[in-house]
Design an enzyme around this catalytic site. Structure first.
Site, PDB file in Angstrom:
ATOM      1  N   GLU A 173       0.887  -1.186  -0.177  1.00 54.96           N
ATOM      2  CA  GLU A 173       0.140   0.144   0.017  1.00 54.96           C
ATOM      3  C   GLU A 173       1.036   1.333  -0.033  1.00 54.96           C
ATOM      4  O   GLU A 173       1.724   1.345   0.908  1.00 54.96           O
ATOM      5  CB  GLU A 173      -0.821   0.066   1.311  1.00 54.96           C
ATOM      6  CG  GLU A 173      -1.685   1.098   1.211  1.00 54.96           C
ATOM      7  CD  GLU A 173      -2.261   1.436   2.644  1.00 54.96           C
ATOM      8  OE1 GLU A 173      -2.361   2.851   2.911  1.00 54.96           O
ATOM      9  OE2 GLU A 173      -2.561   0.536   3.249  1.00 54.96           O
ATOM     10  N   CYS A 187      -3.343   7.558   5.275  1.00 54.38           N
ATOM     11  CA  CYS A 187      -3.408   7.022   3.782  1.00 54.38           C
ATOM     12  C   CYS A 187      -4.564   7.603   2.981  1.00 54.38           C
ATOM     13  O   CYS A 187      -4.629   7.422   1.867  1.00 54.38           O
ATOM     14  CB  CYS A 187      -2.859   5.648   3.662  1.00 54.38           C
ATOM     15  SG  CYS A 187      -3.795   4.394   4.737  1.00 54.38           S
TER      16      CYS A 187
END
Length: 541
Positions: free
Chosen positions: A283, A320
């Protein structure tokens, strides 16, 4: 060589009744190891080094951890579901038994407030317990049975049975922005252990004390549950060579990573160049576009402006899923939104960022936007008063400028966001196709906006792993239906998620058994077995 390091076996000091001393040692199976080189954590609120010094792992420690993980794999992968579930629950119990010492250390190493870290601890233990439930249910085994059809014409069918088995030892990289929930015992570790994979964690060098405490809790759980010592190891250190050595090791069969695009791509390159390439679930980068649709903006521009700033500045913007890009139709309603957002941001206080390096990168990203000829700086948060503090910043530009410069859609990790003023509603769908892959996309809409939303959603499905309506993307529910992933560069594999129970699928692969005597199969694959859900001749049983 590993024999040259100072090694001792941890005696299993009781977690919860006595303080667990942070020693700075490397956790290799049941042993605590001292390396030749050391490093220290930094308190980002002061810039001062924290004691004690931590041993940096090297090639010998990585080799030993991977060897133990491989040796443990055969027994651990065949561990019965109840024992594996109990192991996950024991880890959660041991983490909670660390008490306030864990929270205090995490605060010192991350600059994050107590409430945030207590919540993150709850999320960490909650997802371990959730995966224990998943393990017991057994759906993750994916059992399918196609019974033999010896009389079928023109050709008979063999008896074919399928299950999913674990890939093997997994390398997990702790994230900087979640010292608990995406770190040593975070979602990657929990899902890999649930799948039956031993784990070697590369702890993040920003919070090694926090990592050691959690690592000791896992180490104790391995011992308490009578498991092979190699089920878990924790290696730490700031060098890139350590990361490379871990993912190159032939005994590592998958990688879980959360971090920057540069680091993720570097690891992916190493993985791809191995004699045996392995999956890497990285990620990396996302700006999480938000669309303020006309009717919603008209009805509640001020409220949206205020709630947006709450999402933008949460945790100094170090999520994020931070909303870094907003699209809306230019006009009085957008002006109202900007005025409300500007007032809220101007009144907000700067927050300590996780590390000096992250703070420096944030300042560089903000300066680049501020120096762009087509971008206007609308407002900044209050002036910084301490070390490594990030001031929230709101920028705006027009659609033509945005479309002319792809760099304006790149992530600035922190509480910075860019509002793009679009000429009309018809232009909103056109902005989606050029965007990179995203973790999230958000639509703020009222009933009158639904026809426009219906045009946007099919395009957003191609760009994002999660689509929200009338919320903000910060905050990820750990659940069965959650997807925390998305097309590149949000992740390296858009077919997966790092949050939620579906994350277990990353560390499994299917195996078919054709005409194998049932006595040689696991009991849950035999005729008459009903303890797990199975697809029998195309029907779920």
């Amino acid at each position: 060589m590993a024999e040259q390091a100072h090694i001792r076996i941890w005696s299993g000091k009781k977690i919860g009744s006595d303080s667990v001393t942070i020693t700075g040692e490397i956790i290799i199976g049941s042993a605590l190891v001292r390396g030749a080189e050391t490093y220290q954590a930094i308190d980002p609120s002061t810039g001062q080094a924290l004691d004690p010094p931590f041993s940096a792992a090297g090639a010998a420690e990585v080799d030993r951890a991977c060897a133990l993980a491989w040796a443990a794999f055969s027994a651990y992968r065949e561990l019965d579901r109840e024992a594996r579930a109990k192991f996950l629950e024991t880890i959660a119990d041991n983490i909670m038994a660390l008490g306030d010492e864990l929270i205090v250390r995490a605060m010192a190493e991350s600059g994050l407030p107590r409430g945030r870290l207590e919540g993150e601890r709850g999320r960490t233990t909650g997802q371990l317990r959730l995966f224990a439930t998943v393990v017991r249910q057994g759906d993750w085994l994916g059992v399918r049975i196609d019974p033999a059809m010896p009389e079928r014409k023109p050709l008979p069918r063999s008896d074919i049975r399928l299950r999913k088995i674990p890939l093997g030892p997994v390398a997990v990289f702790g994230a900087s922005n979640f010292p608990l929930a995406f770190s040593v015992a975070g979602g990657d570790t929990a899902s890999a252990l649930a799948a039956g994979c031993p784990v070697v964690v590369k702890g993040h060098p920003a919070h090694p004390g926090t990592g050691e405490l959690v690592g000791r809790a896992i180490q104790k759980a391995v011992k308490d549950c009578g498991l092979p010592e190699g089920v878990f190891s924790l290696v730490g250190g700031p060098s890139h060579e350590l990361s490379g050595a871990l993912v190159r090791d032939a005994r590592i069969k998958a990688v879980g990573f959360t971090g920057s695009r540069g680091a993720g791509l570097a690891l992916a390159g190493i993985v791809a160049s191995r004699p045996e390439p392995i999956p890497i679930y990285a990620e990396m980068s996302s700006v999480n576009p938000v669309f303020l649709l006309p009717e919603a903006l008209k009805a509640r521009a001020e409220a949206l402006g205020q709630s947006f700033v709450g999402s933008l500045t949460m945790g100094a913007g170090q999520f994020c899923t931070n909303p870094g890009l907003l699209f809306a139709v230019d006009g009085p309603d957008l002006d109202r939104f900007m005025d409300a957002a500007s007032q809220a941001l101007a009144a907000s206080l700067p927050s300590v960022m996780l590390t000096p390096g992250i703070h420096k990168a944030y300042e560089q990203g903000v300066d680049k936007l501020a120096g762009h000829g087509g971008v206007r700086e609308r407002v900044r948060a209050q002036t910084c008063t301490g070390a490594n503090q990030g001031r929230g910043v709101l920028f705006e530009t027009d659609l033509a400028t945005f479309q002319a410069d792809p760099a304006l859609a790149h992530e600035v990790f922190g509480s910075s966001s860019l509002v793009v003023r679009c000429p009309d509603a018809a232009s909103l769908p056109t902005v989606i196709a050029p965007l990179e892959g995203q973790l999230t996309a958000t639509l703020h809409m009222d009933a009158g906006d639904q026809p426009l939303a219906a045009r946007l959603i099919p395009e957003l499905e191609l760009r994002a792993g999660r689509i929200l309506a009338n919320g903000w993307p910060t905050g990820v529910e750990v659940s069965h239906a959650m997807v925390h992933g998305g097309p590149f560069p949000a992740t390296s594999d858009s077919r997966s998620t790092s949050v939620g129970t579906l994350a277990i699928e990353r560390f499994l692969r299917p195996v078919s058994y054709q005409d194998i005597p049932q006595a040689l199969l696991p009991d849950y694959m035999r005729d008459g077995e009903q303890t797990v859900r199975r697809l029998v001749d195309g029907a779920w049983v």
